[in-house]
Design an enzyme around this catalytic site. Sequence first.
Site, PDB file in Angstrom:
ATOM      1  N   HIS A  79     -11.928 -41.758 -93.183  1.00  0.00           N
ATOM      2  CA  HIS A  79     -12.226 -41.083 -91.916  1.00  0.00           C
ATOM      3  C   HIS A  79     -13.711 -41.159 -91.574  1.00  0.00           C
ATOM      4  O   HIS A  79     -14.085 -41.148 -90.402  1.00  0.00           O
ATOM      5  CB  HIS A  79     -11.738 -39.633 -91.955  1.00  0.00           C
ATOM      6  CG  HIS A  79     -10.259 -39.516 -91.735  1.00  0.00           C
ATOM      7  ND1 HIS A  79      -9.696 -38.779 -90.741  1.00  0.00           N
ATOM      8  CD2 HIS A  79      -9.220 -40.093 -92.403  1.00  0.00           C
ATOM      9  CE1 HIS A  79      -8.372 -38.884 -90.788  1.00  0.00           C
ATOM     10  NE2 HIS A  79      -8.059 -39.670 -91.796  1.00  0.00           N
ATOM     11  N   VAL A  83     -15.015 -43.815 -87.955  1.00  0.00           N
ATOM     12  CA  VAL A  83     -15.730 -43.320 -86.775  1.00  0.00           C
ATOM     13  C   VAL A  83     -17.235 -43.506 -86.983  1.00  0.00           C
ATOM     14  O   VAL A  83     -17.792 -42.990 -87.943  1.00  0.00           O
ATOM     15  CB  VAL A  83     -15.420 -41.820 -86.531  1.00  0.00           C
ATOM     16  CG1 VAL A  83     -16.179 -41.309 -85.320  1.00  0.00           C
ATOM     17  CG2 VAL A  83     -13.923 -41.602 -86.358  1.00  0.00           C
ATOM     18  N   GLY A  85     -18.763 -45.858 -88.222  1.00  0.00           N
ATOM     19  CA  GLY A  85     -19.081 -46.531 -89.477  1.00  0.00           C
ATOM     20  C   GLY A  85     -19.306 -45.565 -90.626  1.00  0.00           C
ATOM     21  O   GLY A  85     -19.253 -44.344 -90.458  1.00  0.00           O
ATOM     22  N   ASP A  87     -21.260 -43.561 -92.305  1.00  0.00           N
ATOM     23  CA  ASP A  87     -22.580 -42.943 -92.101  1.00  0.00           C
ATOM     24  C   ASP A  87     -22.555 -41.451 -92.411  1.00  0.00           C
ATOM     25  O   ASP A  87     -23.460 -40.718 -91.994  1.00  0.00           O
ATOM     26  CB  ASP A  87     -23.041 -43.148 -90.651  1.00  0.00           C
ATOM     27  CG  ASP A  87     -22.144 -42.396 -89.669  1.00  0.00           C
ATOM     28  OD1 ASP A  87     -21.026 -41.983 -90.070  1.00  0.00           O
ATOM     29  OD2 ASP A  87     -22.548 -42.194 -88.510  1.00  0.00           O
ATOM     30  N   SER A  89     -20.870 -39.242 -91.080  1.00  0.00           N
ATOM     31  CA  SER A  89     -20.726 -38.405 -89.881  1.00  0.00           C
ATOM     32  C   SER A  89     -19.607 -37.372 -90.066  1.00  0.00           C
ATOM     33  O   SER A  89     -19.665 -36.288 -89.490  1.00  0.00           O
ATOM     34  CB  SER A  89     -20.452 -39.266 -88.643  1.00  0.00           C
ATOM     35  OG  SER A  89     -19.296 -40.064 -88.838  1.00  0.00           O
ATOM     36  N   HIS A 201      -1.800 -44.852 -99.479  1.00  0.00           N
ATOM     37  CA  HIS A 201      -0.731 -43.861 -99.337  1.00  0.00           C
ATOM     38  C   HIS A 201       0.247 -43.901-100.509  1.00  0.00           C
ATOM     39  O   HIS A 201       1.296 -43.279-100.466  1.00  0.00           O
ATOM     40  CB  HIS A 201       0.015 -44.053 -98.009  1.00  0.00           C
ATOM     41  CG  HIS A 201      -0.823 -43.737 -96.804  1.00  0.00           C
ATOM     42  ND1 HIS A 201      -0.426 -43.993 -95.513  1.00  0.00           N
ATOM     43  CD2 HIS A 201      -2.058 -43.163 -96.691  1.00  0.00           C
ATOM     44  CE1 HIS A 201      -1.371 -43.604 -94.666  1.00  0.00           C
ATOM     45  NE2 HIS A 201      -2.372 -43.103 -95.351  1.00  0.00           N
ATOM     46  N   THR A 202      -0.087 -44.623-101.558  1.00  0.00           N
ATOM     47  CA  THR A 202       0.682 -44.580-102.800  1.00  0.00           C
ATOM     48  C   THR A 202       0.365 -43.310-103.580  1.00  0.00           C
ATOM     49  O   THR A 202       1.011 -42.988-104.580  1.00  0.00           O
ATOM     50  CB  THR A 202       0.398 -45.825-103.684  1.00  0.00           C
ATOM     51  OG1 THR A 202       1.228 -45.762-104.838  1.00  0.00           O
ATOM     52  CG2 THR A 202      -1.050 -45.882-104.141  1.00  0.00           C
ATOM     53  N   ASP A 250       4.158 -40.911-101.359  1.00  0.00           N
ATOM     54  CA  ASP A 250       4.980 -41.833-102.152  1.00  0.00           C
ATOM     55  C   ASP A 250       5.980 -40.983-102.926  1.00  0.00           C
ATOM     56  O   ASP A 250       5.620 -40.293-103.883  1.00  0.00           O
ATOM     57  CB  ASP A 250       4.069 -42.626-103.098  1.00  0.00           C
ATOM     58  CG  ASP A 250       4.845 -43.451-104.120  1.00  0.00           C
ATOM     59  OD1 ASP A 250       6.090 -43.364-104.167  1.00  0.00           O
ATOM     60  OD2 ASP A 250       4.190 -44.199-104.876  1.00  0.00           O
TER      61      ASP A 250
HETATM   62  C1  HEM Z   1      -3.560 -47.469 -91.177  1.00  0.00           C
HETATM   63  C2  HEM Z   1      -3.682 -46.359 -90.554  1.00  0.00           C
HETATM   64  C3  HEM Z   1      -3.548 -45.014 -91.226  1.00  0.00           C
HETATM   65  C4  HEM Z   1      -2.810 -43.986 -90.748  1.00  0.00           C
HETATM   66  C5  HEM Z   1      -1.999 -43.963 -89.469  1.00  0.00           C
HETATM   67  C6  HEM Z   1      -2.948 -42.909 -91.673  1.00  0.00           C
HETATM   68  C7  HEM Z   1      -2.365 -41.669 -91.508  1.00  0.00           C
HETATM   69  C8  HEM Z   1      -2.385 -40.659 -92.436  1.00  0.00           C
HETATM   70  C9  HEM Z   1      -1.763 -39.383 -92.264  1.00  0.00           C
HETATM   71  C10 HEM Z   1      -1.033 -38.927 -91.021  1.00  0.00           C
HETATM   72  C11 HEM Z   1      -1.960 -38.681 -93.403  1.00  0.00           C
HETATM   73  C12 HEM Z   1      -1.476 -37.273 -93.676  1.00  0.00           C
HETATM   74  C13 HEM Z   1      -2.393 -36.293 -92.976  1.00  0.00           C
HETATM   75  C14 HEM Z   1      -1.807 -34.903 -92.976  1.00  0.00           C
HETATM   76  O1  HEM Z   1      -0.862 -34.665 -92.231  1.00  0.00           O
HETATM   77  O2  HEM Z   1      -2.261 -34.070 -93.758  1.00  0.00           O
HETATM   78  C15 HEM Z   1      -2.705 -39.524 -94.299  1.00  0.00           C
HETATM   79  C16 HEM Z   1      -3.068 -39.177 -95.574  1.00  0.00           C
HETATM   80  C17 HEM Z   1      -3.800 -39.991 -96.409  1.00  0.00           C
HETATM   81  N1  HEM Z   1      -4.396 -41.189 -96.065  1.00  0.00           N
HETATM   82 FE1  HEM Z   1      -4.036 -42.237 -94.421  1.00  0.00          FE
HETATM   83  N2  HEM Z   1      -3.738 -43.299 -92.705  1.00  0.00           N
HETATM   84  C18 HEM Z   1      -4.137 -44.582 -92.470  1.00  0.00           C
HETATM   85  C19 HEM Z   1      -4.981 -45.323 -93.249  1.00  0.00           C
HETATM   86  C20 HEM Z   1      -5.528 -44.907 -94.431  1.00  0.00           C
HETATM   87  C21 HEM Z   1      -6.518 -45.623 -95.179  1.00  0.00           C
HETATM   88  C22 HEM Z   1      -7.153 -46.937 -94.750  1.00  0.00           C
HETATM   89  C23 HEM Z   1      -6.778 -44.901 -96.291  1.00  0.00           C
HETATM   90  C24 HEM Z   1      -7.737 -45.183 -97.400  1.00  0.00           C
HETATM   91  C25 HEM Z   1      -8.091 -46.375 -97.783  1.00  0.00           C
HETATM   92  C26 HEM Z   1      -5.917 -43.735 -96.246  1.00  0.00           C
HETATM   93  C27 HEM Z   1      -5.819 -42.791 -97.236  1.00  0.00           C
HETATM   94  C28 HEM Z   1      -5.051 -41.658 -97.160  1.00  0.00           C
HETATM   95  C29 HEM Z   1      -4.830 -40.768 -98.275  1.00  0.00           C
HETATM   96  C30 HEM Z   1      -5.307 -40.996 -99.690  1.00  0.00           C
HETATM   97  C31 HEM Z   1      -4.062 -39.697 -97.800  1.00  0.00           C
HETATM   98  C32 HEM Z   1      -3.631 -38.469 -98.582  1.00  0.00           C
HETATM   99  C33 HEM Z   1      -4.697 -37.404 -98.428  1.00  0.00           C
HETATM  100  C34 HEM Z   1      -4.488 -36.183 -99.284  1.00  0.00           C
HETATM  101  O3  HEM Z   1      -3.585 -36.129-100.111  1.00  0.00           O
HETATM  102  O4  HEM Z   1      -5.290 -35.240 -99.096  1.00  0.00           O
HETATM  103  N3  HEM Z   1      -5.201 -43.761 -95.090  1.00  0.00           N
HETATM  104  N4  HEM Z   1      -2.979 -40.722 -93.682  1.00  0.00           N
END
Ligand code: HEM
Length: 333
Positions: A79, A83, A85, A87, A89, A201-202, A250
Amino acid sequence: MKLLHSVSVILLLFTTRYLEAEANVSKKSVNFLTPEALLSADHYHTTCPDAEAIINQKVTAWVQKDPTLAPSIIRLHFHDCAVRGCDASILLNSANSERAANESRTLRGFQVIDDIKAEVERRCPKTVSCADILTAAARDATILAGGPFWEVPFGRKDGRISIAREASLVPQGHENITTLLDFFTELGLDILDLVSLSGAHTIGRSTCKSFMNRVYNFNGTAKPDPSLNMYYLEILKRRCKREMDLVHLDVISPRTFDNVYYTNLVRKVGLLSTDQLLYSDSRTGPFVQAFATQPFLLSSQFAASMVKLGNVHVLSRPHEGEIRTNCNYVNPV
Ligand code: HEM
Ligand SMILES: *[C@@H]1O[C@H](CO)[C@@H](O)[C@H](O)[C@H]1NC(C)=O
Ligand SMILES: *[C@@H]1O[C@H](CO)[C@@H](O)[C@H](O)[C@H]1NC(C)=O
Ligand SMILES: *[C@@H]1O[C@H](CO)[C@@H](O)[C@H](O)[C@H]1NC(C)=O
Ligand SMILES: *[C@@H]1O[C@H](CO)[C@@H](O)[C@H](O)[C@H]1NC(C)=O
């Protein structure tokens, strides 16, 4: 002969210009290079040799106490970079900053970065940026979850701008693949990066709010998403009593960094709509298939894509950004 003459004149002109530039090269080369080329693994070797070790010790201690912080730190880094880059933010804690936006309210792990920063400031004041700390912390969190190592280039500086409404630029889980690809392209990331980074998301969890439309009212049909396995659908109905209830991203191996995220997609048990679409879309599906069937592919590709993510729009030139003394606030002017 005439032609040969003009060629040598051009060559001569070129050489002269080259030498002029060379005379001033140390200053000017900074402008020829891309911002990420100014980052380097040994950036703090003389100014704060223990920075990386401090970050690693702190992340390890926090994650041992609370393993759910590992995915949260990785997400925080995404995150940040998504946004303005990488930085820092996202770390600015003021009334109208990204962090204050609705879209950011499930972000966690800020206290880990604050704790690291406090220790790093004690050891090497005003030297190590919050953006670098967050980048290295995300790498260490990945390893602690069982994921790959990669070398983190350092030298990012911290931005002074963070705007709440820009938090909504980060994908929320209901986008189509075209929108995701466009967003990644803006960041200098490609299709393979989208698929491999989604592999984060694994591990980690999502609030029910982020996928509930798939369960009860998909696409305005008042029916579930047909790309959702029916047994998984029943599990989700049971788990989600309230919008803010949490579900593992997952379902099979929620705490382990592995390729099961991709095999889940093949079995129609991806949690977010955007996860499941990666498999069905013809542009991304073949990459999902590759990660699902070749378990060792993900480690190296995730590492490579994370380095690219960490390089997005970095502030690395001499007069760009600052080294914040507290990650929550810009330095006073
Ligand atoms: C490709 C587009 C992506 C979408 C649409 C997306 C969307 C989301 C959403 C909706 C959640 C759950 C948020 C919530 O409801 O609490 C989430 C969690 C998460 N995302 Fe993504 N994500 C994306 C890419 C990424 C990337 C690139 C990373 C890291 C390299 C990432 C890492 C994570 C992790 C680790 C969680 C779990 C966070 C936690 O357990 O606190 N995501 N993401
Ligand atoms: C070298 O660069 C500086 C500013 O970047 C400039 O002021 C100076 O004139 C340059 N010197 C030469 C010899 O080009
Ligand atoms: C943020 O969420 C709160 C509570 O869910 C809501 O009242 C408010 O209108 C939301 N603000 C925006 C800008 O969406
Ligand atoms: C994808 O979503 C965007 C934004 O909501 C929309 O404008 C576009 O038409 C959608 N594209 C496809 C192929 O569905
Ligand atoms: C969602 O709805 C739109 C318009 O009603 C339709 O074109 C599209 O195919 C639907 N998508 C799915 C996956 O059912």
